[in-house]
Scaffold this active site. Structure first.
Site, PDB file in Angstrom:
ATOM      1  N   LYS A  91       1.082  -1.378  -0.201  1.00 61.55           N
ATOM      2  CA  LYS A  91       0.167  -0.008   0.091  1.00 61.55           C
ATOM      3  C   LYS A  91       0.810   1.318  -0.134  1.00 61.55           C
ATOM      4  O   LYS A  91       2.001   1.290   0.586  1.00 61.55           O
ATOM      5  CB  LYS A  91      -0.824  -0.158   1.085  1.00 61.55           C
TER       6      LYS A  91
ATOM      7  N   ASP B 144      -7.098   4.177  -4.488  1.00 58.53           N
ATOM      8  CA  ASP B 144      -7.742   3.944  -2.992  1.00 58.53           C
ATOM      9  C   ASP B 144      -8.275   5.291  -2.585  1.00 58.53           C
ATOM     10  O   ASP B 144      -8.747   6.182  -3.502  1.00 58.53           O
ATOM     11  CB  ASP B 144      -6.843   3.599  -2.138  1.00 58.53           C
TER      12      ASP B 144
HETATM   13  P1  NDP Z   1     -13.047   7.607  -2.435  1.00 57.00           P
HETATM   14  O1  NDP Z   1     -11.949   8.477  -2.216  1.00 57.00           O
HETATM   15  O2  NDP Z   1     -13.334   7.477  -4.028  1.00 57.00           O
HETATM   16  O3  NDP Z   1     -14.099   7.817  -1.676  1.00 57.00           O
HETATM   17  C1  NDP Z   1     -13.941   7.766  -0.243  1.00 57.00           C
HETATM   18  C2  NDP Z   1     -15.262   7.939   0.612  1.00 57.00           C
HETATM   19  O4  NDP Z   1     -15.336   7.967   1.731  1.00 57.00           O
HETATM   20  C3  NDP Z   1     -15.870   9.490   0.225  1.00 57.00           C
HETATM   21  O5  NDP Z   1     -17.166   9.542   0.564  1.00 57.00           O
HETATM   22  C4  NDP Z   1     -15.211  10.252   1.536  1.00 57.00           C
HETATM   23  O6  NDP Z   1     -15.618  11.576   1.920  1.00 57.00           O
HETATM   24  C5  NDP Z   1     -15.311   9.196   2.557  1.00 57.00           C
HETATM   25  N1  NDP Z   1     -14.467   9.307   3.639  1.00 57.00           N
HETATM   26  C6  NDP Z   1     -12.919   9.158   3.610  1.00 57.00           C
HETATM   27  N2  NDP Z   1     -12.362   9.439   4.564  1.00 57.00           N
HETATM   28  C7  NDP Z   1     -13.246   9.709   5.511  1.00 57.00           C
HETATM   29  C8  NDP Z   1     -13.080   9.881   6.875  1.00 57.00           C
HETATM   30  N3  NDP Z   1     -11.857   9.972   7.572  1.00 57.00           N
HETATM   31  N4  NDP Z   1     -14.244   9.927   7.737  1.00 57.00           N
HETATM   32  C9  NDP Z   1     -15.408  10.011   6.985  1.00 57.00           C
HETATM   33  N5  NDP Z   1     -15.690   9.617   5.651  1.00 57.00           N
HETATM   34  C10 NDP Z   1     -14.429   9.609   4.967  1.00 57.00           C
HETATM   35  O7  NDP Z   1     -12.273   6.225  -1.972  1.00 57.00           O
HETATM   36  P2  NDP Z   1     -12.861   4.730  -2.418  1.00 57.00           P
HETATM   37  O8  NDP Z   1     -14.370   4.611  -2.450  1.00 57.00           O
HETATM   38  O9  NDP Z   1     -12.306   4.273  -3.333  1.00 57.00           O
HETATM   39  O10 NDP Z   1     -12.523   3.871  -0.975  1.00 57.00           O
HETATM   40  C11 NDP Z   1     -13.490   3.792   0.105  1.00 57.00           C
HETATM   41  C12 NDP Z   1     -13.076   2.557   0.914  1.00 57.00           C
HETATM   42  O11 NDP Z   1     -12.892   1.276   0.207  1.00 57.00           O
HETATM   43  C13 NDP Z   1     -11.823   2.585   1.702  1.00 57.00           C
HETATM   44  O12 NDP Z   1     -11.577   2.018   2.807  1.00 57.00           O
HETATM   45  C14 NDP Z   1     -10.659   2.011   0.775  1.00 57.00           C
HETATM   46  O13 NDP Z   1      -9.438   1.377   1.217  1.00 57.00           O
HETATM   47  C15 NDP Z   1     -11.573   0.703   0.444  1.00 57.00           C
HETATM   48  N6  NDP Z   1     -11.219   0.005  -1.072  1.00 57.00           N
HETATM   49  C16 NDP Z   1     -11.218   0.583  -2.107  1.00 57.00           C
HETATM   50  C17 NDP Z   1     -11.094  -0.099  -3.198  1.00 57.00           C
HETATM   51  C18 NDP Z   1     -11.107   0.545  -4.773  1.00 57.00           C
HETATM   52  O14 NDP Z   1     -10.727  -0.299  -5.578  1.00 57.00           O
HETATM   53  N7  NDP Z   1     -10.970   2.055  -4.820  1.00 57.00           N
HETATM   54  C19 NDP Z   1     -10.694  -1.329  -3.251  1.00 57.00           C
HETATM   55  C20 NDP Z   1     -11.143  -2.026  -2.040  1.00 57.00           C
HETATM   56  C21 NDP Z   1     -11.028  -1.302  -0.892  1.00 57.00           C
HETATM   57  P3  NDP Z   1     -15.155  12.823   1.804  1.00 57.00           P
HETATM   58  O15 NDP Z   1     -15.007  12.768   0.101  1.00 57.00           O
HETATM   59  O16 NDP Z   1     -16.013  13.963   2.098  1.00 57.00           O
HETATM   60  O17 NDP Z   1     -13.652  12.899   1.997  1.00 57.00           O
HETATM   61  O1  2IT Z   2      -7.723  -1.818  -1.074  1.00 54.90           O
HETATM   62  C1  2IT Z   2      -7.740  -2.296  -2.026  1.00 54.90           C
HETATM   63  O2  2IT Z   2      -7.805  -3.546  -2.370  1.00 54.90           O
HETATM   64  C2  2IT Z   2      -7.464  -1.291  -3.142  1.00 54.90           C
HETATM   65  N1  2IT Z   2      -7.473  -0.325  -2.880  1.00 54.90           N
HETATM   66  C3  2IT Z   2      -7.399  -1.819  -4.649  1.00 54.90           C
HETATM   67  C4  2IT Z   2      -5.731  -2.317  -4.694  1.00 54.90           C
HETATM   68  C5  2IT Z   2      -5.414  -2.547  -6.162  1.00 54.90           C
HETATM   69  O3  2IT Z   2      -4.408  -2.975  -6.317  1.00 54.90           O
HETATM   70  O4  2IT Z   2      -6.352  -2.644  -7.166  1.00 54.90           O
END
Ligand code: NDP
Ligand code: 2IT
Length: 450
Positions: A124, A164
């Site tokens: 990461k 992420d």
């Molecule tokens: P984005 O940046 O697209 O969205 C994140 C969302 O979570 C936003 O709505 C944001 O609100 C909110 N958020 C972030 N930090 C905080 C916080 N500290 N408190 C409250 N709300 C918060 O990220 P993703 O959708 O990609 O990621 C969301 C989750 O999924 C994370 O845990 C990530 O690690 C996990 N994940 C992502 C993957 C991917 O492919 N993208 C794969 C697997 C897991 P705001 O915009 O107001 O900050």
């Molecule tokens: O938490 C996760 O699995 C991710 N943010 C995606 C990682 C990736 O390599 O696609």
């Protein structure tokens, strides 16, 4: 032995590593039924080696904003374990990023990637850079500055970062452009690239769709239930939340909530996804409070009006809950509310969004609970499909990727459920996931020697 490893880790890690210790503690406790089953685990010091990252890389990122002011941020890449394949895992751009947060995410990624059955290790990275309020040009300049350092440590067969929190298609595009300029290599060194230059169809949707495919399988097998017509709650309003909502709606569920870092929307008619997308489009990040301007019947709750241990989203009665925002966003108090309101399943889309005491309560009360490392593995799986397509210079169509994702999520569910049964903890998908993932990584670590 487990307590000793945890005590040593606590001694050697500073306070900011709380989330890392939380993740390690959960995994090690899950492994209790298995650590003594094979003498090689102790002989090869598998647990001690598994909780120690191969490499923690930190670097300075200096960039110039639109007003010619110079800024300095911390950049990181944590290469935790590459026993199963090249280091693989996302990049997070958020002011809360520290080595501790990235160590927890990289550690979890080892297990998630193992569960996919694909040849990818765990890593990461990211930065404490805050993308909020930055212009498109500033994002581009930051990404280029970040890659000026990062390029030395990555490679299509070495370490393949992706997105992420705060890093999506746009950022990966800028990062890839800079990588190519520096190295002249046009290879699959990043996944989640725009489709125009090597991205896979369905990567943007993959995590959220995968979460729902996992939930569908779990509900069918465990409860003979479907999502059709069921009220569901989702937190977050980013990539994972939006695509979780989209797939749930496609399967007939009524999704009534979403949230961001400032507040939550409750729309009893069902979230208007087109409007949500409009508000949260890359770069715009308009407050969710604006949702009410065109949907007066919806309720907006400001986060600051709530006590720390309660979240508006989890107070809404639902059949299934999908935390999709960030770590530690579902508390014991929230879990109590969900149980009182008759929720039957909590399916994690985010990484470690549920506090340990909340997980324990949900499981004790018979709520099906799926840890993110199992249910959100669809994102990294389609990242691996992208690496595969890049390596063979192929392009797969949407349906092919979708079919493979659906099949892979069903297999992860089966692997996790069967392992839990085999080790006497039926329906404990946390233990099932940790044990199944560990066995594969441990075997590889033994076979490759020390
Ligand atoms: P984005 O940046 O697209 O969205 C994140 C969302 O979570 C936003 O709505 C944001 O609100 C909110 N958020 C972030 N930090 C905080 C916080 N500290 N408190 C409250 N709300 C918060 O990220 P993703 O959708 O990609 O990621 C969301 C989750 O999924 C994370 O845990 C990530 O690690 C996990 N994940 C992502 C993957 C991917 O492919 N993208 C794969 C697997 C897991 P705001 O915009 O107001 O900050
Ligand atoms: O938490 C996760 O699995 C991710 N943010 C995606 C990682 C990736 O390599 O696609």
């Amino acid at each position: 032995m487990i307590e000793k490893i945890l005590a040593n880790l606590e001694k050697s890690n500073c306070m900011s590593d709380d989330t890392f210790l939380q993740a390690v503690s959960e995994v090690l406790h899950s492994l209790e039924p298995i650590v003594n089953s094979d003498t090689r685990y102790e002989q090869f010091a598998i647990l001690e080696r598994l909780v120690t990252p191969d490499r923690v890389i930190q670097f300075k990122v200096q960039w110039v904003d639109d007003h010619n002011c110079v800024h300095i941020n911390n950049g990181y890449r944590i290469q935790f374990n590459n026993s199963l394949g090249p280091y693989k895992g996302g990049l997070r751009f958020h002011p809360s990023v520290t080595t501790g947060v990235l160590k927890f995410l990289a550690f979890e990624q080892i297990f998630k990637n193992s569960l996919t059955g694909l040849p990818i290790g765990g890593a990461k990275g990211g930065s404490d850079f805050d993308p909020k309020g930055k212009s498109d040009f500033e994002i581009m300049k930051f990404c280029r500055a970040y890659m000026r350092e990062l390029h030395q440590y990555i490679g299509a067969r070495v370490d393949v970062p992706a997105g992420d929190i705060g890093v999506g298609n746009r950022e990966i595009g800028y990062l890839f452009g800079e990588y190519k300029r520096i190295t002249r290599n046009y290879d699959g060194v990043l996944s989640g690239k725009p489709y125009a230059f090597g991205g896979s169809l369905m990567r943007p949707q993959a995590t959220g769709y995968g979460v729902v495919y996992f939930a569908r399988e779990m509900l069918k097998e465990e409860l003979q239930e479907s999502l059709d017509g069921k009220v569901c709650t989702v937190s977050g309003a980013g990539n994972v939340a939006i695509h979780t909502i989209e797939k749930l709606q496609q399967l007939g569920a009524i999704v009534v909530t979403c949230s961001d870092s400032e507040g939550a929307i409750y729309d009893p008619h069902g979230i208007d996804l087109a409007l949500l997308r409009h508000l949260k489009d890359e770069g715009k990040r308009i407050s969710l409070a604006e949702y009410k301007n065109s949907h007066a019947h919806a309720l907006y709750t400001q986060k600051s009006d709530y006590p720390k241990e309660a979240h508006a989203v989890w107070e809404i009665p639902c059949f299934a809950a999908f935390p999709c925002a960030t770590q530690n966003e579902l508390t014991l108090n929230d879990a109590q509310k969900l149980i009182e309101n008759g929720c039957v399943a909590v399916v994690e889309g985010a990484n470690m969004p549920t506090f340990p005491d909340a997980i324990e309560l949900l499981q004790r009360e018979g709520v099906l609970f799926s840890p993110g490392k199992a249910s959100n593995a669809g994102g990294v799986a389609v990242s691996e499909f992208e690496m595969s397509q890049n390596a063979s210079m192929e392009k797969w169509d949407f349906d092919k990727v979708d079919r493979k994702l659906d099949e892979l999520m069903r297999q992860i569910y089966k692997r996790v459920a069967l392992t839990a049964k085999e080790y006497g903890c039926e329906r404990n998908f946390v233990d099932g996931a940790n044990i199944a993932a560990f066995k594969r990584v441990a075997e590889a670590m033994i076979l490759e020697g020390v």
